[in-house]
Design an enzyme around this catalytic site. Structure first.
Site, PDB file in Angstrom:
ATOM      1  CD  GLU A 252     -19.391  44.622  -0.280  1.00 44.09           C
ATOM      2  OE1 GLU A 252     -18.877  44.012  -1.228  1.00 44.09           O
ATOM      3  OE2 GLU A 252     -20.489  44.301   0.216  1.00 44.09           O
TER       4      GLU A 252
ATOM      5  CD  GLU B 260     -23.996  47.089  -1.248  1.00 41.13           C
ATOM      6  OE1 GLU B 260     -24.020  45.882  -1.556  1.00 41.13           O
ATOM      7  OE2 GLU B 260     -23.063  47.846  -1.546  1.00 41.13           O
TER       8      GLU B 260
END
Ligand code: GLA
Length: 678
Positions: A158, A313
Site C-alpha cells: 500500500e 486483502e
C-alpha cells in the site's frame, strides 16, 4: 532486441482461483506453523503472502541477513502444496534505519518528523532508503528466485506515504525542471503573478508546506503528481531488480481502494498483476460502504488490469480501524468474495491468515480468529475455499462491459485545493453516486481514462471531471461525433492541465458537444438542501430533486431541456439537457439528482444506447453479472429473493438445476451455467 513477454496472473492461477492471505509466521513460535499448513490445506488455501513486514527480522542489523526462518517457512508451505506470494519488506524499515539515518524518515507539511514505531515511515526520495530497499530486495530474489513455492512478487505494501522534507524538496525541483524546462514555464503554469508568488530561482521552490493561508493550487497539484511518481520510482526500482533476477515470476503491489495518492492508471501499467485491498463496512451491506462500494473498487481494478486481477486483502471478520468495528454477518464474506470473482477477480485473499495476538492489529480479524479453527470465521473460510475450488474454469475469462465511467487522478487532485465554489463537492461524491446508480440498474461498467480509446463503449458516463486536458476534450468530442452516448455531470471541463480556468467557464469544445452556451454562474447547494426539478416533455424527472450543485447556463438551438429547475433563483432554467451531436448524443446533468432520478436518467440514456441489464425483472438488491459464460446472481439483501430465469440453468456452486426461478437465501449467491438455447 525485443524483451520476452512478461508473465501474467494466469501463470500464478494455473487454472485455480487463488485463495489465501497474508501469512506472518514470524509472530508465532515455529510449532504453530505445522498446524497453519494443515489448516490451510483443510480450507483449500493455495497462496500465502509472506514477508510483508519482515524487514527487521530479515535484516536485524544493517547489512546482516537472517533468512533461515524464511527458508523453513517456504519449504513448509511448498511441502503442503501452497504457493508463495513473496513480499519485499520495504514498507516497514527497521528501527535501526530511522535511528541511524533520520533523513529516511518522512516529515509532514509542518516539518515534523514522522517517527518509526509504526509502519510506512519512509521518505520515497531518500537515496539511503532506496539503497537499503534495493539491497534487501535483490538478496531476496537471489535467495528465493528458484524456490519451487515462489509464484508472485508482492512489492512493498500500500504505497502512499507522502513527505515534505528537504530531500523531497530537491527531488521535487528536479521533477519540476523535467516537467517545465524553464522557470518561466513554471511561473506561467502555476499562475505565480497572483499574490506575488513569482520564483526567480529554482532553489526557492519548496513542496507545499504549511503556510499562512491558501497555498498555490497548481503547486499542490504538481506535488501530488510528483509524490505519486516518486513512490512509483521506488516500486519500479524494486520491480526491475526482481525482473532481472526472476524474469518468469510476475510482480504486483497492492493498491488501496480508490486511493488518492497514486495515479492508478500509470501504476497499473508497470505491474504484471494488478491487486487491491478492499474492506467494505459490513455494518450495513446495503449502503454505499457495502456491496456498491465493492462493485466500484472491483470495476476500477479490473479496468486498471485490463483483465483479471487479484483481491490481495479483505477481512474475514471485523477490521479494527473504524470507530466501531462490526463483524460480518453469516454469508457476507462468501457473497462479497463471489462478487469480486464475478467482476473479474482470479484470486481472493485476506489480511491475514492467523489473527495476531500482539501489536496494533490484534483485534483485526484473521482467517483463523482468536476463536481458533473451531470458530465461526474458520468454518466460513473453509466453505469459501470449497466454493472457489469449483470456479477454476473461470480464471482468465473477461468481464464484458459496454458502459464506462471516466476517472482521472489529475482531475481528482485538482479538486483538493481550497478556494472552490463548494467544499461539499468532493471528487468522490458524484463518482460514487453515479457508479452506484449504474450498479443498481444492473449495467456493468468499466472505468476508463478520459484520453483512452472509448469507441467500444455504447455509453460513457462522466460524473465529475473538473480538469480535462485538450486531448481528453478532443477524445470526448470524437466519441460522441462517432455515435457514442455521453452523459456528462456538472463542473466538468472547467480547468486545463495547470488548473487554469477555461474561457467561458466550461471548455468551448465540451459546450459544443453538450449543446450549451454561456455558463453564467455556479449555484452550489448547502448540505441537506434540495432543488426541485420539473420534467419537460416526459415525466422522467417528475418529483425529482437536485442536490449539491446547480448551474445557470444557456442552451443552444437544437438542445432539448429534459428537466428544468422548479422554483428558487433558477426556477425555469434548464437543469438536465440532451443534445444530438454528430452521430451521437450528449446529456448534461447540471445537478446531482436524487438516487432514483439519477438511476432513471442513466437507465434511459443507456437504454437509448442499446444497453440492457443481463436479466429482466431482477429484484432490488440482487446483483447480476456475466463472466466467462456464467451468470452470477448475488443477493445483497437480508431476506431471500426469487429471480425469474429465462431458461433452465445449473448452479455451479451446488450442482443443482433450476427451471423457471431460483431462490437465493439471505446473502445467498449462485453461479449459473445457462443451458444453451435449444
Ligand atoms: C491494510 C494493510 C494490512 C493491514 C490491513 C488491515 O490493507 O495492507 O497490512 O493493516 O490494512 O485492514
Amino acid at each position: 532486441m525485443t524483451s520476452p513477454p512478461r508473465p501474467t496472473l494466469a501463470d500464478v492461477t494455473r487454472g485455480r482461483i487463488l485463495y489465501g492471505g497474508d501469512y506472518n509466521p514470524e509472530q508465532w513460535p515455529e510449532s504453530v506453523r505445522r498446524e497453519d499448513v494443515a489448516l490451510m490445506r483443510e480450507a483449500g488455501v493455495n497462496l500465502a503472502t509472506v514477508g510483508v513486514f519482515s524487514w527487521a527480522r530479515l535484516e536485524p542489523r544493517p547489512g546482516e541477513r537472517d533468512f533461515g526462518w524464511l527458508d523453513r517457512v517456504l519449504d513448509l508451505l511448498h511441502a503442503g502444496g501452497i504457493g508463495v506470494c513473496l513480499a519485499t519488506p520495504t514498507a516497514s524499515p527497521p528501527p535501526w534505519m530511522g535511528a541511524r539515518h533520520p533523513e529516511t524518515l518522512p516529515r509532514d507539511e509542518t516539518g515534523a518528523v514522522v517517527w518509526y514505531g509504526s509502519r510506512n515511515h519512509f521518505c520515497a526520495s531518500s537515496p539511503v532508503y532506496r539503497d537499503h530497499a534495493l539491497r534487501i530486495t535483490a538478496d531476496l530474489a537471489d535467495r528465493y528466485g528458484d524456490h519451487p513455492a515462489l509464484r508472485l512478487w508482492h512489492v512493498n505494501n500500500e504505497y502512499g506515504t507522502a513527505c515534505w522534507c528537504d530531500v523531497t524538496a530537491a527531488h521535487f525541483r528536479r521533477w519540476l525542471r523535467d516537467r517545465y524546462g524553464s522557470l518561466d514555464a513554471l511561473n506561467d503554469a502555476w499562475g505565480t503573478a497572483f499574490w506575488s508568488q513569482r520564483y526567480g530561482d529554482w532553489e526557492e521552490i519548496i513542496p507545499p508546506r504549511r503556510a499562512q493561508y491558501m497555498v498555490n493550487p497548481t503547486q499542490e497539484l504538481d506535488f501530488r503528481r510528483f509524490t505519486s511518481d516518486a513512490l512509483l520510482e521506488c516500486f519500479t526500482a524494486e520491480r526491475d531488480a526482481l525482473v532481472e533476477r526472476t524474469p518468469r515470476i510476475p510482480v504486483t503491489t497492492n493498491f488501496m481502494p480508490l486511493f488518492v495518492g497514486q495515479n492508478g492508471w500509470t501504476w497499473a501499467e508497470r505491474e504484471d498483476v494488478v491487486s487491491v485491498d478492499l474492506y467494505p463496512d459490513p455494518a450495513d451491506p446495503e449502503r454505499d460502504d457495502g456491496a456498491a462500494w465493492g462493485a466500484l473498487v472491483q470495476d476500477l481494478t479490473r479496468s486498471q488490469a485490463r483483465g483479471p486481477w487479484l483481491l490481495m486483502e479483505q477481512a474475514a471478520g471485523p477490521v479494527n480501524w473504524r470507530g466501531v468495528n462490526h463483524p460480518r454477518p453469516e454469508g457476507l464474506t462468501r457473497l462479497w468474495s463471489l462478487q469480486a470473482v464475478a467482476r473479474g477477480a482470479d484470486g481472493i485473499c485476506f489480511f491475514q491468515w492467523r489473527q495476531s495476538r500482539q501489536g496494533s492489529e490484534k483485534f483485526h480479524s484473521g482467517m483463523v480468529s482468536h476463536a481458533g479453527p473451531r470458530g465461526r470465521t474458520f468454518r466460513q473460510v473453509r466453505q469459501l475455499g470449497a466454493d472457489l475450488e469449483r470456479l477454476g474454469a473461470l480464471t482468465g475469462s473477461p468481464v464484458t462491459a459496454r458502459a464506462a465511467v471516466l476517472h482521472d487522478w489529475n482531475a481528482w487532485w485538482a479538486t483538493l485545493s481550497a478556494g472552490r465554489p463548494s467544499n461539499l463537492l468532493t471528487y468522490e461524491r458524484p463518482l460514487r453516486a453515479w457508479h452506484r446508480a449504474l450498479w443498481e440498474s444492473h449495467l456493468t461498467c468499466d472505468f476508463a481514462h478520459p484520453e483512452s480509446g472509448l469507441e467500444d463503449y455504447a455509453l460513457i458516463a462522466v460524473p465529475h471531471l473538473y480538469l480535462l486536458t485538450d486531448a481528453a476534450l478532443d477524445n470526448l468530442a470524437s466519441y460522441v461525433r462517432g455515435g457514442g452516448t455521453l452523459v456528462c455531470g456538472f463542473f466538468t471541463g472547467v480547468v486545463d492541465t495547470d488548473d487554469r480556468v477555461r474561457e467561458g467557464g466550461v471548455d468551448a469544445r465540451l459546450r459544443e458537444v453538450l449543446g450549451i452556451g454561456t455558463v453564467h454562474e455556479w449555484w452550489p447547494l448547502d448540505e441537506g438542501k434540495v432543488q426541485p426539478l420539473a420534467s419537460c416533455g416526459d415525466d422522467i424527472a417528475e418529483g425529482a430533486v437536485g442536490t449539491l450543485w446547480r448551474e445557470d447556463f444557456e442552451t443552444l438551438p437544437g438542445t432539448e431541456t429534459v428537466a428544468a429547475y422548479r422554483g428558487g433563483e433558477l426556477g425555469g432554467r434548464p437543469a438536465i439537457t440532451r443534445h444530438p451531436f454528430g452521430d451521437g448524443t450528449a446529456w448534461y446533468l447540471s445537478t446531482l439528482p436524487d438516487p432514483a432520478a439519477l438511476r432513471a436518467l442513466l437507465s434511459r440514456a443507456a437504454g437509448e444506447a442499446g444497453l440492457r441489464p443481463p436479466l429482466p425483472g431482477l429484484p432490488t438488491g440482487v446483483e447480476a453479472v456475466r463472466r466467462g459464460g456464467r451468470l452470477f446472481l448475488l443477493n445483497h439483501r437480508r431476506e431471500p429473493a426469487t429471480v425469474p430465469l429465462p431458461a433452465p440453468a445449473t448452479d455451479e456452486l451446488t450442482g443443482r438445476r433450476h427451471e423457471h426461478t431460483i431462490t437465493l437465501g439471505r446473502h445467498g449467491a449462485a453461479v449459473l451455467r445457462e443451458a444453451p438455447p435449444a
